[in-house]
Design an enzyme around this catalytic site. Structure first.
Site, PDB file in Angstrom:
ATOM      1  N   GLU A 197     104.341  59.773  82.821  1.00 23.74           N
ATOM      2  CA  GLU A 197     102.976  60.200  82.507  1.00 23.74           C
ATOM      3  C   GLU A 197     102.059  58.998  82.312  1.00 23.74           C
ATOM      4  OE1 GLU A 197     100.992  62.200  78.684  1.00 23.74           O
ATOM      5  OE2 GLU A 197     102.223  63.603  79.829  1.00 23.74           O
ATOM      6  N   ARG A 228      69.542  44.777  91.414  1.00 24.01           N
ATOM      7  CA  ARG A 228      68.604  45.052  90.325  1.00 24.01           C
ATOM      8  C   ARG A 228      68.005  43.734  89.836  1.00 24.01           C
ATOM      9  NH1 ARG A 228      64.991  48.229  87.553  1.00 24.01           N
ATOM     10  NH2 ARG A 228      65.300  48.119  85.298  1.00 24.01           N
ATOM     11  N   GLN A 266      73.996  34.685  83.225  1.00 21.09           N
ATOM     12  CA  GLN A 266      75.376  34.418  82.836  1.00 21.09           C
ATOM     13  C   GLN A 266      75.965  35.525  81.969  1.00 21.09           C
ATOM     14  OE1 GLN A 266      76.584  31.235  79.914  1.00 21.09           O
ATOM     15  NE2 GLN A 266      77.450  30.290  81.762  1.00 21.09           N
TER      16      GLN A 266
END
Length: 379
Positions: free
Chosen positions: A242, A268, A279
């Site tokens: 799982e 953007r 940075q």
């Protein structure tokens, strides 16, 4: 570095090709908490559910690592994280224990339908008073006239409202003893079983969740997985699978999210230049890359050890930690990078964040994983 054959690449490509279709309308389904039966049918047709099962039961006979490789592709391509979670729950938590520990008759009865996705499977472990501490289960099973008679209740059952079969873990012996737990397959239409309605939750909303209630629910002993009293061994095996299968899907989701954030940061502009040139933003995205690659490496290394039959307790716990915490941090970073847009529901990034929180809880909480690692160190 993993090297994949052409056959393995084709298996993954078949799943990733479905990704866009599987994700259509996922934002609206998330809002309403709707499970997509149409998309479940698409997954059935893709043969995803057949991956780790033997061919004689209708499976594809693939290894654990190949199964992870394909599931990673599902996570990267499919925007409906709840659907992916329901799919891995069905395959791993229902099919895997039956194949590994079930009698030939039990396999014959259930595995072909599980492999084909003709039934939907769920497993029931957690209870209102017993979550990570499964040795404290209060749901009981008493042996009587060739049956296991179940009484009690289960909580947080993924796929509960839509499942046809359940793998249920009950107390059949001394509480607190690893030999006092039994795993049994229970069909939905068994008298004495009541399935609760869907429960509202924070994330993974397209993967329905419910409670189960047992009132003298009589299940033939032939439905027991393994033997009465061996449920803890079954549970331990299932949890390894799982963790590996569920969280490699998350790694795929992290990879897709990273690619989306990189593209956004390149285009953007703020203060006259792309935000990715700042940075602080660049380092945030670099941390997303590190978290993704580290989690992926840890999961495949743990899977290799499980396949080899080696003790992988630390590796599985470490992989679960890195993937769950890394996915959460990655989702936060994506929202921060997109700013106000990331906070808006229409972009789906706030949904990613809600979904990611669950990973630090299910399959053993973050605290439990640290405890497992500490125990192996003699602490």
């Amino acid at each position: 570095m993993m090297h994949w054959s052409e056959d393995q690449r084709e298996l993954r490509a078949a799943i990733t090709a479905l990704g866009e279709r599987l994700g259509e309308g996922h934002l609206e389904r998330d809002r309403t908490g709707e499970f997509s039966h149409d998309n479940w049918k698409l997954l059935r047709e893709s043969d995803l559910f057949r991956l780790p099962f033997e061919e004689r039961w209708g499976g594809l006979g693939q290894s654990l690592t190949t199964t992870l490789y394909v599931l990673e592709g599902l996570g990267q391509a499919c925007r409906d994280a709840g659907l992916s979670f329901s799919a891995t729950t069905h395959m791993v938590s229902t099919g895997v224990p039956i194949q590994r520990f079930g009698s030939p008759a039990l396999k014959e009865r259930f595995l072909p339908a599980v492999c084909a996705g003709e039934v939907i499977g769920a497993h029931a472990i957690s209870e209102p008073e017993a979550g990570s501490d499964m040795l404290s289960l209060r749901t009981t099973g008493r042996v009587e006239d060739g049956h296991l008679v179940l009484n009690g209740g289960k909580a947080f059952v993924t796929n509960g409202p839509i499942a046809d079969v359940f793998v249920v873990y009950v107390s059949t012996g001394e509480r607190g003893s690893p030999f006092g737990i039994t795993a049994v397959v229970v069909e939905r239409d068994r008298p004495g079983l009541t399935v609760g309605g869907p429960m509202a939750k924070m994330g993974l909303r397209t993967s329905p969740l419910s409670e189960l209630f047992f009132d003298d629910c009589r299940v033939p002993l032939e439905n027991v997985i393994g033997r009465v009293g061996t449920g803890f061994v079954v549970f331990d095996h299932v949890m390894k699978w799982e963790v590996l299968c569920s969280f490699v899907v998350n790694v795929g989701e992290m990879r897709a999210r990273l690619e989306r954030v990189v593209e956004y940061a390149r285009t953007r502009e703020q203060f006259g230049r792309p935000i990715g040139s700042h940075q602080a933003v660049a380092h945030r995205i670099a941390r997303m890359r590190v978290a993704t690659d580290t989690a992926r490496t840890a999961l495949y290394e743990a899977a290799r050890k499980v396949e080899a039959g080696e003790d992988a307790t630390v590796e599985v716990a470490t992989a679960k930690l890195l993937a769950s915490e890394g996915n959460l941090a990655s989702a936060v970073a994506a929202v921060q990078t997109f700013g106000g847009y990331g906070y808006m529901a229409e972009y789906g990034l706030e949904q990613d964040l809600r979904n990611a929180v669950a990973g630090t809880i299910y399959s053993g909480t973050t605290d439990i994983q640290y405890s497992r690692i500490a125990t192996t160190m003699g602490l």
